[in-house]
Design a protein around this motif. Structure first.
Motif, PDB file in Angstrom:
ATOM      1  N   TRP A   1       0.837  -1.205   0.000  1.00 54.18           N
ATOM      2  CA  TRP A   1       0.000   0.000   0.000  1.00 54.18           C
ATOM      3  C   TRP A   1       0.871   1.254   0.000  1.00 54.18           C
ATOM      4  N   GLU A   2       1.937   1.203   0.754  1.00 47.39           N
ATOM      5  CA  GLU A   2       2.885   2.317   0.815  1.00 47.39           C
ATOM      6  C   GLU A   2       3.453   2.616  -0.574  1.00 47.39           C
ATOM      7  N   CYS A   3       3.778   1.571  -1.307  1.00 47.69           N
ATOM      8  CA  CYS A   3       4.313   1.725  -2.661  1.00 47.69           C
ATOM      9  C   CYS A   3       3.252   2.303  -3.600  1.00 47.69           C
ATOM     10  N   PHE A   4       2.029   1.834  -3.441  1.00 48.05           N
ATOM     11  CA  PHE A   4       0.925   2.349  -4.258  1.00 48.05           C
ATOM     12  C   PHE A   4       0.737   3.848  -4.025  1.00 48.05           C
ATOM     13  N   VAL A   5       0.754   4.253  -2.767  1.00 51.51           N
ATOM     14  CA  VAL A   5       0.594   5.674  -2.430  1.00 51.51           C
ATOM     15  C   VAL A   5       1.741   6.490  -3.021  1.00 51.51           C
ATOM     16  N   ALA A   6       2.947   5.927  -2.982  1.00 50.48           N
ATOM     17  CA  ALA A   6       4.106   6.620  -3.552  1.00 50.48           C
ATOM     18  C   ALA A   6       3.922   6.832  -5.051  1.00 50.48           C
ATOM     19  N   GLN A   7       3.398   5.831  -5.731  1.00 50.65           N
ATOM     20  CA  GLN A   7       3.150   5.973  -7.167  1.00 50.65           C
ATOM     21  C   GLN A   7       2.059   7.004  -7.446  1.00 50.65           C
ATOM     22  N   VAL A   8       1.015   6.986  -6.634  1.00 47.53           N
ATOM     23  CA  VAL A   8      -0.080   7.942  -6.817  1.00 47.53           C
ATOM     24  C   VAL A   8       0.418   9.374  -6.629  1.00 47.53           C
ATOM     25  N   SER A   9       1.419   9.546  -5.776  1.00 44.34           N
ATOM     26  CA  SER A   9       1.951  10.892  -5.536  1.00 44.34           C
ATOM     27  C   SER A   9       2.577  11.484  -6.796  1.00 44.34           C
ATOM     28  N   PHE A  10       2.880  10.629  -7.763  1.00 38.10           N
ATOM     29  CA  PHE A  10       3.450  11.102  -9.030  1.00 38.10           C
ATOM     30  C   PHE A  10       2.379  11.287 -10.099  1.00 38.10           C
ATOM     31  N   LEU A  11       1.116  11.143  -9.732  1.00 43.65           N
ATOM     32  CA  LEU A  11       0.035  11.199 -10.714  1.00 43.65           C
ATOM     33  C   LEU A  11       0.037  12.505 -11.508  1.00 43.65           C
ATOM     34  N   VAL A  12       0.239  13.616 -10.813  1.00 41.00           N
ATOM     35  CA  VAL A  12       0.252  14.912 -11.502  1.00 41.00           C
ATOM     36  C   VAL A  12       1.374  14.959 -12.536  1.00 41.00           C
TER      37      VAL A  12
ATOM     38  N   TYR B   1       2.659  12.358 -14.065  1.00 41.23           N
ATOM     39  CA  TYR B   1       2.281  11.477 -15.170  1.00 41.23           C
ATOM     40  C   TYR B   1       1.338  12.206 -16.130  1.00 41.23           C
ATOM     41  N   LEU B   2       0.385  12.943 -15.568  1.00 42.35           N
ATOM     42  CA  LEU B   2      -0.565  13.689 -16.393  1.00 42.35           C
ATOM     43  C   LEU B   2       0.139  14.800 -17.166  1.00 42.35           C
ATOM     44  N   LEU B   3       1.056  15.488 -16.486  1.00 39.71           N
ATOM     45  CA  LEU B   3       1.808  16.556 -17.148  1.00 39.71           C
ATOM     46  C   LEU B   3       2.681  15.984 -18.261  1.00 39.71           C
ATOM     47  N   ASN B   4       3.229  14.811 -18.007  1.00 46.50           N
ATOM     48  CA  ASN B   4       4.055  14.146 -19.019  1.00 46.50           C
ATOM     49  C   ASN B   4       3.233  13.845 -20.270  1.00 46.50           C
ATOM     50  N   GLY B   5       2.000  13.384 -20.057  1.00 50.36           N
ATOM     51  CA  GLY B   5       1.123  13.117 -21.191  1.00 50.36           C
ATOM     52  C   GLY B   5       0.720  14.390 -21.910  1.00 50.36           C
ATOM     53  N   ALA B   6       0.450  15.440 -21.144  1.00 49.46           N
ATOM     54  CA  ALA B   6       0.014  16.709 -21.733  1.00 49.46           C
ATOM     55  C   ALA B   6       1.122  17.374 -22.542  1.00 49.46           C
ATOM     56  N   THR B   7       2.375  17.121 -22.155  1.00 47.81           N
ATOM     57  CA  THR B   7       3.508  17.735 -22.865  1.00 47.81           C
ATOM     58  C   THR B   7       4.155  16.762 -23.851  1.00 47.81           C
ATOM     59  N   VAL B   8       3.436  15.704 -24.180  1.00 47.56           N
ATOM     60  CA  VAL B   8       3.916  14.685 -25.133  1.00 47.56           C
ATOM     61  C   VAL B   8       5.277  14.132 -24.695  1.00 47.56           C
ATOM     62  N   GLY B   9       5.425  13.919 -23.402  1.00 48.87           N
ATOM     63  CA  GLY B   9       6.634  13.300 -22.875  1.00 48.87           C
ATOM     64  C   GLY B   9       7.773  14.244 -22.549  1.00 48.87           C
ATOM     65  N   LEU B  10       7.643  15.520 -22.887  1.00 51.99           N
ATOM     66  CA  LEU B  10       8.754  16.455 -22.693  1.00 51.99           C
ATOM     67  C   LEU B  10       9.072  16.683 -21.218  1.00 51.99           C
ATOM     68  N   SER B  11       8.042  16.832 -20.389  1.00 51.58           N
ATOM     69  CA  SER B  11       8.298  17.059 -18.963  1.00 51.58           C
ATOM     70  C   SER B  11       8.977  15.846 -18.339  1.00 51.58           C
ATOM     71  N   GLY B  12       8.638  14.667 -18.850  1.00 52.68           N
ATOM     72  CA  GLY B  12       9.276  13.456 -18.351  1.00 52.68           C
ATOM     73  C   GLY B  12      10.741  13.391 -18.739  1.00 52.68           C
ATOM     74  N   ILE B  13      11.026  13.737 -19.983  1.00 54.65           N
ATOM     75  CA  ILE B  13      12.404  13.689 -20.474  1.00 54.65           C
ATOM     76  C   ILE B  13      13.294  14.661 -19.709  1.00 54.65           C
ATOM     77  N   PHE B  14      12.789  15.866 -19.477  1.00 50.58           N
ATOM     78  CA  PHE B  14      13.614  16.905 -18.875  1.00 50.58           C
ATOM     79  C   PHE B  14      13.572  16.936 -17.347  1.00 50.58           C
ATOM     80  N   TYR B  15      12.615  16.230 -16.736  1.00 49.30           N
ATOM     81  CA  TYR B  15      12.577  16.295 -15.276  1.00 49.30           C
ATOM     82  C   TYR B  15      11.970  15.071 -14.598  1.00 49.30           C
TER      83      TYR B  15
END
Length: 235
Positions: free
Chosen positions: A178-189, A191-205
């Motif tokens: 459960w702790e691991c699940f919560v940790a992943q959920v904390s990155f949800l924003v 993940y969404l930003l990464n999708g919205a920027t076509v992967g650019l936010s993920g690549i750079f940060y």
């Protein structure tokens, strides 16, 4: 697919049409362009089929062989490249925790350790187990987190067997799923930003931040498991 269905002339017409379209785009000079155009137009595949047919003298057999090779390639690439690369990235992040610089040759870690096939086998077994557990749905969710540490364990110990890595991950993750699940959920924003920027936010940060976080999380869980006397956690 037209070759596989026996429509050889239609396939050749399509290849010729593709070559003309590529030439119209101006990508027709140079060795690299010629090679790229060959793959893009489909003429490379057609040439291979023609060469094989001239040797075997049986088009149906050639088609069957090409289909089998294509299927093997479809399976081999995710297994020997994508899955092993998961291990390599975790190895790099674990080393980055300790050393100021990690050499680029670490991307060749599977070759350097001579454990490429073993790593691929372990990851294949993990994915096979997960696939079976997902048939129960709830079991798939639980086991996704039970096996979460497998690539980290393999990254640290490429000699470990598949079942040992899976079993060790399961024991370490007991009480932490459960702790691991919560940790992943904390990155949800992110993940969404990464999708919205076509992967650019993920690549750079965010991708690097995410990888570094879970490398630290693995180190933390490993230390806790070692303190609790879990067999294999201290090796």
């Amino acid at each position: 697919m037209e070759i596989a269905s026996g429509q050889g002339s239609d396939a050749r017409d399509q290849v010729n049409s593709n070559e003309k379209a590529i030439a119209a785009l101006g990508r027709s000079r140079g060795v690299l362009s010629a090679a790229l155009n060959s793959f893009s137009s489909g003429s490379f595949i057609l040439s291979v089929a023609d060469a094989a047919t001239s040797v075997i003298h049986a088009q149906n057999i050639v088609i069957s062989i090409l289909v089998i090779v294509a299927l093997l390639g479809t399976v081999a690439f995710p297994l020997f490249v994508v899955q092993v690369f998961r291990v390599v990235l975790r190895r790099i992040m674990l080393e980055a925790r300790i050393y100021e610089k990690v050499p680029l040759r670490r991307f060749l870690y599977p070759l350097q350790s001579k454990r490429w096939v073993r790593m691929a086998w372990t990851m294949m077994v993990e994915n096979a187990y997960l696939m079976l557990w997902w048939l129960t749905f709830v079991g798939g969710i639980i086991k996704t987190y039970s096996y979460f540490l497998v690539p980290y364990i393999v990254a640290e110990n490429p000699n470990i067997s598949a079942n040992q890595a899976i079993s060790l991950s399961r024991r370490i993750m007991k009480g932490h799923k459960w702790e691991c699940f919560v940790a992943q959920v904390s990155f949800l924003v992110w993940y969404l930003l990464n999708g919205a920027t076509v992967g650019l936010s993920g690549i750079f940060y965010s991708n690097g931040y995410n990888a570094a976080f879970f490398a630290e999380y693995y180190a933390y869980l490993r230390a806790v498991a070692k303190e609790n006397g879990i067999e294999g956690a201290g090796s």
